[in-house]
Design a protein around this motif. Structure first.
Motif, PDB file in Angstrom:
ATOM      1  N   ARG A  60      -4.326 -77.654  10.282  1.00  0.00           N
ATOM      2  CA  ARG A  60      -3.716 -78.988  10.208  1.00  0.00           C
ATOM      3  C   ARG A  60      -2.516 -79.081  11.154  1.00  0.00           C
ATOM      4  NH1 ARG A  60      -3.980 -83.346   6.938  1.00  0.00           N
ATOM      5  NH2 ARG A  60      -5.497 -82.361   5.562  1.00  0.00           N
ATOM      6  N   TYR A  61      -1.776 -78.006  11.292  1.00  0.00           N
ATOM      7  CA  TYR A  61      -0.646 -77.978  12.220  1.00  0.00           C
ATOM      8  C   TYR A  61      -1.127 -78.209  13.652  1.00  0.00           C
ATOM      9  CZ  TYR A  61       3.770 -76.206  14.219  1.00  0.00           C
ATOM     10  OH  TYR A  61       4.966 -76.066  14.888  1.00  0.00           O
ATOM     11  N   ILE A  62      -2.223 -77.543  14.033  1.00  0.00           N
ATOM     12  CA  ILE A  62      -2.805 -77.753  15.359  1.00  0.00           C
ATOM     13  C   ILE A  62      -3.202 -79.214  15.538  1.00  0.00           C
ATOM     14  CG2 ILE A  62      -4.792 -77.230  16.835  1.00  0.00           C
ATOM     15  CD1 ILE A  62      -4.762 -74.393  15.642  1.00  0.00           C
ATOM     16  N   HIS A  63      -3.874 -79.766  14.537  1.00  0.00           N
ATOM     17  CA  HIS A  63      -4.328 -81.160  14.604  1.00  0.00           C
ATOM     18  C   HIS A  63      -3.153 -82.120  14.777  1.00  0.00           C
ATOM     19  CE1 HIS A  63      -6.511 -84.847  13.641  1.00  0.00           C
ATOM     20  NE2 HIS A  63      -5.579 -85.100  12.737  1.00  0.00           N
ATOM     21  N   GLU A  64      -2.095 -81.921  14.012  1.00  0.00           N
ATOM     22  CA  GLU A  64      -0.963 -82.849  14.041  1.00  0.00           C
ATOM     23  C   GLU A  64      -0.156 -82.752  15.329  1.00  0.00           C
ATOM     24  OE1 GLU A  64       1.261 -82.265  10.477  1.00  0.00           O
ATOM     25  OE2 GLU A  64      -0.288 -83.150   9.198  1.00  0.00           O
ATOM     26  N   LEU A  65      -0.302 -81.664  16.070  1.00  0.00           N
ATOM     27  CA  LEU A  65       0.369 -81.523  17.356  1.00  0.00           C
ATOM     28  C   LEU A  65      -0.529 -81.910  18.529  1.00  0.00           C
ATOM     29  CD1 LEU A  65       2.245 -78.117  16.884  1.00  0.00           C
ATOM     30  CD2 LEU A  65       3.231 -80.410  16.815  1.00  0.00           C
ATOM     31  N   SER A  66      -1.802 -82.158  18.265  1.00  0.00           N
ATOM     32  CA  SER A  66      -2.779 -82.399  19.321  1.00  0.00           C
ATOM     33  C   SER A  66      -2.886 -83.882  19.663  1.00  0.00           C
ATOM     34  CB  SER A  66      -4.153 -81.883  18.872  1.00  0.00           C
ATOM     35  OG  SER A  66      -4.733 -82.778  17.934  1.00  0.00           O
ATOM     36  N   PRO A  67      -3.542 -84.223  20.784  1.00  0.00           N
ATOM     37  CA  PRO A  67      -3.784 -85.626  21.113  1.00  0.00           C
ATOM     38  C   PRO A  67      -4.662 -86.339  20.084  1.00  0.00           C
ATOM     39  CG  PRO A  67      -4.054 -84.233  23.060  1.00  0.00           C
ATOM     40  CD  PRO A  67      -3.941 -83.311  21.880  1.00  0.00           C
ATOM     41  N   ARG A  68      -5.312 -85.592  19.209  1.00  0.00           N
ATOM     42  CA  ARG A  68      -6.179 -86.181  18.182  1.00  0.00           C
ATOM     43  C   ARG A  68      -5.415 -86.494  16.894  1.00  0.00           C
ATOM     44  NH1 ARG A  68     -11.762 -85.527  18.917  1.00  0.00           N
ATOM     45  NH2 ARG A  68     -12.313 -84.384  20.808  1.00  0.00           N
ATOM     46  N   ARG A  69      -4.111 -86.391  16.908  1.00  0.00           N
ATOM     47  CA  ARG A  69      -3.316 -86.513  15.681  1.00  0.00           C
ATOM     48  C   ARG A  69      -3.519 -87.849  14.973  1.00  0.00           C
ATOM     49  NH1 ARG A  69       0.411 -87.151  19.887  1.00  0.00           N
ATOM     50  NH2 ARG A  69       0.723 -84.891  19.940  1.00  0.00           N
ATOM     51  N   THR A  70      -3.866 -88.902  15.709  1.00  0.00           N
ATOM     52  CA  THR A  70      -4.076 -90.206  15.065  1.00  0.00           C
ATOM     53  C   THR A  70      -5.469 -90.328  14.464  1.00  0.00           C
ATOM     54  OG1 THR A  70      -4.754 -91.170  17.190  1.00  0.00           O
ATOM     55  CG2 THR A  70      -2.425 -91.364  16.576  1.00  0.00           C
ATOM     56  N   GLY A  71      -6.342 -89.374  14.768  1.00  0.00           N
ATOM     57  CA  GLY A  71      -7.683 -89.376  14.212  1.00  0.00           C
ATOM     58  C   GLY A  71      -7.726 -88.634  12.888  1.00  0.00           C
ATOM     59  N   PRO A  72      -8.891 -88.611  12.242  1.00  0.00           N
ATOM     60  CA  PRO A  72      -9.003 -87.958  10.928  1.00  0.00           C
ATOM     61  C   PRO A  72      -8.981 -86.438  11.030  1.00  0.00           C
ATOM     62  CG  PRO A  72     -11.139 -88.753  11.655  1.00  0.00           C
ATOM     63  CD  PRO A  72     -10.141 -89.268  12.654  1.00  0.00           C
ATOM     64  N   PHE A  73      -8.507 -85.811   9.961  1.00  0.00           N
ATOM     65  CA  PHE A  73      -8.602 -84.365   9.786  1.00  0.00           C
ATOM     66  C   PHE A  73      -9.466 -84.156   8.553  1.00  0.00           C
ATOM     67  CE2 PHE A  73      -7.340 -80.332   7.901  1.00  0.00           C
ATOM     68  CZ  PHE A  73      -7.309 -79.473   8.988  1.00  0.00           C
ATOM     69  N   ILE A  74     -10.687 -83.680   8.768  1.00  0.00           N
ATOM     70  CA  ILE A  74     -11.656 -83.549   7.687  1.00  0.00           C
ATOM     71  C   ILE A  74     -11.847 -82.080   7.353  1.00  0.00           C
ATOM     72  CG2 ILE A  74     -14.027 -83.995   6.952  1.00  0.00           C
ATOM     73  CD1 ILE A  74     -12.346 -86.510   7.241  1.00  0.00           C
ATOM     74  N   GLU A  75     -11.694 -81.755   6.081  1.00  0.00           N
ATOM     75  CA  GLU A  75     -11.841 -80.382   5.614  1.00  0.00           C
ATOM     76  C   GLU A  75     -13.244 -80.170   5.052  1.00  0.00           C
ATOM     77  OE1 GLU A  75      -8.820 -79.975   2.695  1.00  0.00           O
ATOM     78  OE2 GLU A  75      -7.310 -80.931   3.972  1.00  0.00           O
ATOM     79  N   ALA A  76     -13.914 -79.149   5.537  1.00  0.00           N
ATOM     80  CA  ALA A  76     -15.238 -78.794   5.044  1.00  0.00           C
ATOM     81  C   ALA A  76     -15.141 -77.440   4.356  1.00  0.00           C
ATOM     82  CB  ALA A  76     -16.246 -78.744   6.196  1.00  0.00           C
ATOM     83  N   ALA A  77     -15.039 -77.460   3.043  1.00  0.00           N
ATOM     84  CA  ALA A  77     -14.896 -76.223   2.281  1.00  0.00           C
ATOM     85  C   ALA A  77     -16.230 -75.504   2.193  1.00  0.00           C
ATOM     86  CB  ALA A  77     -14.371 -76.528   0.885  1.00  0.00           C
TER      87      ALA A  77
END
Length: 257
Positions: A60-77
């Protein structure tokens, strides 16, 4: 699947994990810098580490720092996507003129985090690789391909290279994921971070669960720094919660531990 993931996300919001790795040890400072560098590239990422080390938090840290931060972060357990329904969960399906969106479509223009990727069966691994390389997904029992733009961050606590040798993990998927490997250090490798983690989770329990504040004595902190923490950060968080619920004194001492 969509309803289930909304419920999982609701639970996550009630009990949020820290996004930025907690601590000031050299291992954690180097990890933060590595995560920041990786965030700038859109390549797939493989996060390795023991159970409870915070692999999802790092993703999630990578996602929030990336250009994709405004897109969804979907967790697949792994517990949800592994097994006979894994293809439907990942790719969605069509039934009786109704559309069920899979996790890949839900993650469009964002990030899909696949926990314990090694537990996917070989057929699903192959289909996942094909979908991500072609940037298209066909729902189960569907006909029309749907264009997708997804970054994959996968996590594992097992040796995927050994799984490749055994034939239980596709070699091409392993090399695709392993372009940017990241290893999360275990808690016993960074005992100097224990005080910061204790303070963080104490404050979290007080704020979110309205538990009575208690502080750890220096002797208690030193004792916990010597403990091997087989369950890593997850075990530490649970310990803090248990001590705040059951204890009555303002200070948590070594004897109580």
């Amino acid at each position: 699947a969509n309803r289930l993931y909304k419920e999982v996300d609701t639970l996550r919001q009630r009990n949020p994990m820290p996004t930025e790795p907690i601590g000031r040890s050299r291992a954690i400072l180097e990890l933060k810098e590595h995560l920041k560098r990786v965030a700038n590239f859109d390549t797939w990422v493989l996060i390795q580490g023991e159970a409870g080390t915070g692999k999802m938090s790092a993703a999630r840290y990578i996602h929030e720092l990336s250009p994709r931060r405004t897109g969804p972060f979907i967790e697949a357990a792994a517990s949800i996507i592994a097994g006979s329904r894994s293809s439907q969960e990942l790719f969605g399906f069509e039934q009786d003129n109704r559309v069920y969106y899979g996790l890949l479509e839900q993650a469009n223009h964002g990030t899909l985090f696949i926990d314990e990727v090694g537990e996917l069966d070989l057929a699903t691994q192959g289909r996942l690789l094909s979908a991500l390389e072609s940037r298209k997904v066909v729902r189960i029992d569907g006909v029309e391909p749907i264009e997708i733009d997804v970054r994959v961050i996968a996590a594992t606590r097992s040796r995927l290279d050994e799984a490749v040798k055994k034939g239980s993990f596709r070699e091409e998927l392993y090399y695709q994921l392993n372009v940017l490997p990241i290893r999360i250090p275990s808690l016993r490798e960074r005992p100097e971070d224990i005080p910061d983690l204790l303070a963080y989770y104490t404050e979290q329990c007080v704020q979110l669960e309205h538990l009575r504040y208690r502080h750890f004595s220096i002797a208690a902190q030193n004792l916990l720094r010597q403990y091997p923490w087989p369950g890593n950060i997850r075990e530490l968080r649970n310990l803090v919660q248990r001590l705040l619920i059951l204890g009555t004194q303002e200070e948590i001492g070594a004897q109580e531990l």
